[in-house]
Design a protein around this motif. Structure first.
Motif, PDB file in Angstrom:
ATOM      1  N   SER A 229       0.803  -1.225   0.121  1.00 51.19           N
ATOM      2  CA  SER A 229       0.058   0.061  -0.122  1.00 51.19           C
ATOM      3  C   SER A 229       0.816   1.080   0.135  1.00 51.19           C
ATOM      4  N   ARG A 230       2.060   1.119   0.683  1.00 55.00           N
ATOM      5  CA  ARG A 230       2.610   2.544   0.946  1.00 55.00           C
ATOM      6  C   ARG A 230       3.609   2.722  -0.298  1.00 55.00           C
ATOM      7  N   ALA A 231       4.004   1.614  -1.051  1.00 54.34           N
ATOM      8  CA  ALA A 231       4.390   1.793  -2.298  1.00 54.34           C
ATOM      9  C   ALA A 231       3.720   2.311  -3.644  1.00 54.34           C
ATOM     10  N   GLU A 232       2.199   2.322  -3.120  1.00 52.06           N
ATOM     11  CA  GLU A 232       1.516   3.136  -4.246  1.00 52.06           C
ATOM     12  C   GLU A 232       1.322   4.580  -3.961  1.00 52.06           C
ATOM     13  N   ILE A 233       1.679   4.992  -2.794  1.00 50.52           N
ATOM     14  CA  ILE A 233       1.506   6.420  -2.488  1.00 50.52           C
ATOM     15  C   ILE A 233       2.737   7.539  -3.231  1.00 50.52           C
ATOM     16  N   PRO A 234       2.722   8.293  -3.801  1.00 55.25           N
ATOM     17  CA  PRO A 234       3.695   9.237  -4.383  1.00 55.25           C
ATOM     18  C   PRO A 234       4.594   9.729  -3.519  1.00 55.25           C
ATOM     19  N   ALA A 235       4.009  10.162  -2.351  1.00 54.39           N
ATOM     20  CA  ALA A 235       4.821  10.556  -1.123  1.00 54.39           C
ATOM     21  C   ALA A 235       5.577   9.864  -0.429  1.00 54.39           C
ATOM     22  N   GLY A 236       5.379   8.497  -0.763  1.00 60.63           N
ATOM     23  CA  GLY A 236       6.136   7.263  -0.352  1.00 60.63           C
ATOM     24  C   GLY A 236       6.134   6.883   1.240  1.00 60.63           C
ATOM     25  N   ARG A 237       4.770   7.465   1.958  1.00 61.90           N
ATOM     26  CA  ARG A 237       4.642   7.361   3.343  1.00 61.90           C
ATOM     27  C   ARG A 237       3.189   7.411   3.601  1.00 61.90           C
ATOM     28  N   PHE A 238       2.752   7.078   4.633  1.00 65.49           N
ATOM     29  CA  PHE A 238       1.376   7.348   4.878  1.00 65.49           C
ATOM     30  C   PHE A 238       1.361   8.770   5.663  1.00 65.49           C
ATOM     31  N   GLY A 239       0.141   9.092   5.641  1.00 69.07           N
ATOM     32  CA  GLY A 239       0.046  10.462   6.271  1.00 69.07           C
ATOM     33  C   GLY A 239      -0.200  10.411   7.624  1.00 69.07           C
ATOM     34  N   THR A 240      -0.312  11.598   8.562  1.00 65.08           N
ATOM     35  CA  THR A 240      -0.395  11.566  10.019  1.00 65.08           C
ATOM     36  C   THR A 240      -1.927  12.220  10.338  1.00 65.08           C
ATOM     37  N   PRO A 241      -2.550  12.014  11.126  1.00 64.44           N
ATOM     38  CA  PRO A 241      -3.762  12.630  11.778  1.00 64.44           C
ATOM     39  C   PRO A 241      -3.445  14.021  11.822  1.00 64.44           C
ATOM     40  N   GLU A 242      -2.426  14.689  12.189  1.00 68.98           N
ATOM     41  CA  GLU A 242      -2.192  15.915  12.571  1.00 68.98           C
ATOM     42  C   GLU A 242      -2.230  16.602  10.943  1.00 68.98           C
ATOM     43  N   GLU A 243      -1.602  16.056  10.094  1.00 75.06           N
ATOM     44  CA  GLU A 243      -1.563  16.663   8.898  1.00 75.06           C
ATOM     45  C   GLU A 243      -2.909  16.750   8.154  1.00 75.06           C
ATOM     46  N   PHE A 244      -3.755  15.724   8.141  1.00 74.03           N
ATOM     47  CA  PHE A 244      -5.334  15.916   8.009  1.00 74.03           C
ATOM     48  C   PHE A 244      -5.893  16.951   8.615  1.00 74.03           C
ATOM     49  N   ALA A 245      -5.733  17.061  10.010  1.00 69.58           N
ATOM     50  CA  ALA A 245      -6.463  17.949  10.704  1.00 69.58           C
ATOM     51  C   ALA A 245      -6.280  19.448  10.223  1.00 69.58           C
ATOM     52  N   ALA A 246      -5.029  19.658   9.938  1.00 67.10           N
ATOM     53  CA  ALA A 246      -4.448  20.890   9.380  1.00 67.10           C
ATOM     54  C   ALA A 246      -5.263  21.203   8.209  1.00 67.10           C
ATOM     55  N   ALA A 247      -5.524  20.466   7.380  1.00 63.78           N
ATOM     56  CA  ALA A 247      -6.389  20.762   5.967  1.00 63.78           C
ATOM     57  C   ALA A 247      -7.741  21.206   6.702  1.00 63.78           C
ATOM     58  N   VAL A 248      -8.336  20.436   7.587  1.00 67.17           N
ATOM     59  CA  VAL A 248      -9.635  20.611   7.950  1.00 67.17           C
ATOM     60  C   VAL A 248      -9.878  22.036   8.682  1.00 67.17           C
ATOM     61  N   THR A 249      -8.905  22.276   9.520  1.00 69.74           N
ATOM     62  CA  THR A 249      -8.763  23.628  10.169  1.00 69.74           C
ATOM     63  C   THR A 249      -8.752  24.786   9.420  1.00 69.74           C
ATOM     64  N   PHE A 250      -8.128  24.725   8.346  1.00 66.23           N
ATOM     65  CA  PHE A 250      -8.014  25.663   7.291  1.00 66.23           C
ATOM     66  C   PHE A 250      -9.194  26.036   6.721  1.00 66.23           C
ATOM     67  N   LEU A 251     -10.025  24.769   6.254  1.00 63.03           N
ATOM     68  CA  LEU A 251     -11.154  25.439   5.723  1.00 63.03           C
ATOM     69  C   LEU A 251     -12.341  25.783   6.585  1.00 63.03           C
ATOM     70  N   ALA A 252     -11.808  25.525   8.020  1.00 63.12           N
ATOM     71  CA  ALA A 252     -12.819  26.258   9.124  1.00 63.12           C
ATOM     72  C   ALA A 252     -12.415  27.586   9.410  1.00 63.12           C
ATOM     73  N   GLY A 253     -11.509  28.061   8.818  1.00 68.13           N
ATOM     74  CA  GLY A 253     -11.117  29.290   9.095  1.00 68.13           C
ATOM     75  C   GLY A 253     -11.607  30.703   8.188  1.00 68.13           C
ATOM     76  N   ALA A 254     -11.311  31.810   8.422  1.00 69.06           N
ATOM     77  CA  ALA A 254     -12.002  32.886   7.794  1.00 69.06           C
ATOM     78  C   ALA A 254     -11.282  33.113   6.442  1.00 69.06           C
TER      79      ALA A 254
END
Length: 257
Positions: free
Chosen positions: A212-237
């Motif tokens: 599964s990891r080999a299929e990801i161009p970034a070469g790794r799994f993401g972290t929950p914190e990285e995902f949460a940052a995207a959600v938080t930006f969309l919540a912002g002004a």
């Protein structure tokens, strides 16, 4: 960047672990008051005690009274809800060929019905005040169906259709509606999926993970914190002119434009 979330009131269901818990921490770090829930009372209360301004309750949003009880916990403690993050557990892994009509109904119960009830509870106030953020934690399976997760693909796809329609209806009222689609993020849910694949194919789970990891161009799994940052930006002004979108947070996994 100041996201303008200080003093805003946010509601996050399904938030005592995984992506939901990471979103709660991220919103709280920006100064938001957060009301969140999970099926178990003790972890929710413990997590809330560790945050500067939060309340955590035991709640099942698939129960008809669950969404309203979570929103009431927010409004009674902090005031009207400004940010709603839709999140919850998904159906068990399944194939499309082995899926029944009852499985489809269960997927809708888990991934659609409770979320619509949450929207019903907060949307009128958001429109009246002229400001609101609705953000759903979805799945890359919405854009590229994931093998072995047929019921999830069905339920999340239905929610995506509802939210895209809603976004156009409320945009002029200052309410944005978006989805953030996680790819392969290191959570317990991902471990559950890989365990099911391992059992079905009769191969070690580590082998499944490596492939599964080999299929990801970034070469790794993401972290929950990285995902949460995207959600938080969309919540912002600053995200006030972004609506009706599906933002992928997947390390380049989905090849669609």
């Amino acid at each position: 960047m100041d996201l303008g979330l200080a003093g805003r009131v946010a509601v996050v269901p399904g938030a005592t672990s995984g992506l939901g818990a990471a979103v709660v921490r991220a919103l709280s770090s920006e100064g938001a008051h957060v009301a969140f829930g999970g099926r178990r009372v003790e972890p929710a209360a413990r997590q809330a005690a560790e945050l500067p301004s939060a309340v955590g309750i035991g709640v099942d949003i698939t129960h008809p009274d669950g969404p309203r009880s979570l929103v009431n916990a927010a409004t009674s403690r902090f005031g009207p809800v400004d940010v709603l993050v839709l999140n919850g557990g998904g159906p068990a892994p399944s194939t499309a060929a082995g899926m029944s009509a009852e499985d489809a109904l269960e997927a809708v119960r888990l991934l659609v019905t409770g979320h619509i009830r949450l929207v019903e509870a907060v949307l009128p106030g958001m429109r009246e005040r002229g400001w609101g953020r609705i953000i759903a934690i979805g799945s890359s399976g919405i854009q590229e169906p994931i093998a072995g997760l047929a019921a999830s693909n069905v339920g999340r796809g239905a929610l995506a259709g509802y939210l895209k329609t809603l976004a156009a209806e409320v945009a002029a009222d200052g309410v944005t509606v978006n989805m953030v689609l996680p790819g392969r993020i290191e959570t317990d849910r991902m471990k559950q999926v890989y365990g099911a694949v391992s059992e079905r194919q009769g191969i070690p789970e580590q082998e499944v993970r490596d492939a599964s990891r080999a299929e990801i161009p970034a070469g790794r799994f993401g972290t929950p914190e990285e995902f949460a940052a995207a959600v938080t930006f969309l919540a912002g002004a600053q995200a006030s002119y972004i609506t009706g979108e599906q933002l992928r947070c997947d390390g380049g996994l989905v090849r669609a434009y």
